[in-house]
Design an enzyme around this catalytic site. Structure first.
Site, PDB file in Angstrom:
ATOM      1  N   ASP A  39       0.841  -1.201   0.000  1.00  0.00           N
ATOM      2  CA  ASP A  39       0.000   0.000   0.000  1.00  0.00           C
ATOM      3  C   ASP A  39       0.877   1.252   0.000  1.00  0.00           C
ATOM      4  OD1 ASP A  39      -2.379  -1.243  -0.112  1.00  0.00           O
ATOM      5  OD2 ASP A  39      -2.831  -1.120   2.024  1.00  0.00           O
ATOM      6  N   LYS A  61      -3.321   2.849  -1.730  1.00  0.00           N
ATOM      7  CA  LYS A  61      -4.149   3.960  -2.095  1.00  0.00           C
ATOM      8  C   LYS A  61      -3.931   5.048  -1.073  1.00  0.00           C
ATOM      9  CE  LYS A  61      -7.619   0.543  -1.340  1.00  0.00           C
ATOM     10  NZ  LYS A  61      -7.115  -0.362  -0.575  1.00  0.00           N
ATOM     11  N   MET A 174      -8.129   8.090   9.944  1.00  0.00           N
ATOM     12  CA  MET A 174      -8.642   8.833   8.788  1.00  0.00           C
ATOM     13  C   MET A 174      -9.575   9.959   9.240  1.00  0.00           C
ATOM     14  SD  MET A 174      -9.336   5.504   6.370  1.00  0.00           S
ATOM     15  CE  MET A 174      -9.703   4.407   7.731  1.00  0.00           C
TER      16      MET A 174
END
Ligand SMILES: C[S@@+](CC[C@H](N)C(=O)[O-])C[C@H]1O[C@@H](n2cnc3c(N)ncnc32)[C@H](O)[C@@H]1O
Length: 260
Positions: A39, A61, A174
């Protein structure tokens, strides 16, 4: 021992960023891997722990930038394993925490591909260590919630807000770009505006940046556009026990960080 014809996938936690927080098992599997599918959050230094001749495939991503869809990643893992490859699927932190490993394991299971999971140090733990912050604290907090600031709009008041008012420490993955929404959910649930908040960008890395404040200050995190790395937010009464000497106030320098 496995024949070359039997491929195998290891879903490996790379840890929060620092290469010496990679587990010995992860290191061994990286050394054995024919292919490393990683990743975007996994630093180059960790990817470099694999054999020099191993194939390295970036699978995305980061926010707003995706090299492959999740469907393509699943198909890639199955294809590589069927070619007989020893594959390390390297994910930041722990693969089972906001890592979409569930979907990848299901695809591997459905395809009859052998796989294993190797845990890693998840970002919340690295962030807490950077702040010398007790995630549980006798008499103050006896539970820890790992949650996300992502995709809040599609849901009613999440249960974790209720857990926060009952004394849990909440670690928000996040959670920078919707910090205001996270703050208002918690405030609506009844969490005091004075509740302590600690924020770490790039936890465990020399480039880490630490900020602190209260729930009332948390919306200011959204304006901190200079925080381009991954950001972890930890909220709760136990956070008050952290060491804030190397940390800057959340509310400060908002003007400097705002676009001109
Ligand atoms: C898709 S999630 C992956 C989480 C990962 N599987 C883990 O266990 O840490 C990405 C989020 O993890 C957090 N994160 C990952 N690495 C971090 C770091 N070094 N410092 C702070 N937060 C980090 C950030 O909240 C980031 O937006």
């Amino acid at each position: 021992s496995r024949g070359r014809e039997d491929g195998h996938v290891a879903l490996v936690g790379a840890g929060p960023g620092a290469e010496d927080l990679v587990t010995l098992r992860a290191h061994r599997l990286l050394m054995e891997a024919d292919v490393i599918v990683h990743d975007a959050l996994v630093p180059e230094a960790v990817i470099a722990l694999g054999r020099r001749d191993a194939e390295r495939i970036a699978a995305g991503k980061r926010k707003g930038c995706q090299t492959r869809t999740q469907e393509e990643i699943k198909a890639l893992l199955v294809t590589l394993a069927r070619e007989g490859k020893r594959v390390v699927r390297l994910k930041s932190g722990d693969p089972l925490v906001f890592g979409r490993a569930g979907e990848e394991m299901a695809a591997l299971r459905d395809a009859g591909v052998s796989f294993e999971v190797v845990p890693g140090v998840t970002a919340a733990l690295a962030a807490a260590a950077d702040f010398e912050l007790p995630l549980t604290l006798r008499g103050v907090s006896s539970s820890l919630v790992l949650t996300t600031g992502h995709d809040l709009k599609s849901r009613a008041l999440p249960d974790w807000a209720k857990l926060a008012i009952s004394g849990a420490t909440v670690a928000v993955y996040m959670g920078r770009t919707n910090a205001a929404e996270v703050a208002s959910l918690l405030a609506e649930a009844g969490l005091s505006p004075d509740t302590a908040v600690a924020v770490v960008e790039n936890a465990s890395l020399p480039s880490r940046r630490r900020l602190h404040g209260t729930l009332a200050d948390l919306p200011a995190l959204q304006d901190r556009t200079s925080l381009a790395g991954p950001v972890m937010t930890i909220i709760g009464d136990a956070v008050a026990g952290a060491d804030f000497t190397a940390s800057e106030p959340l509310r400060a320098r908002v003007a400097a960080d705002s676009p001109a």
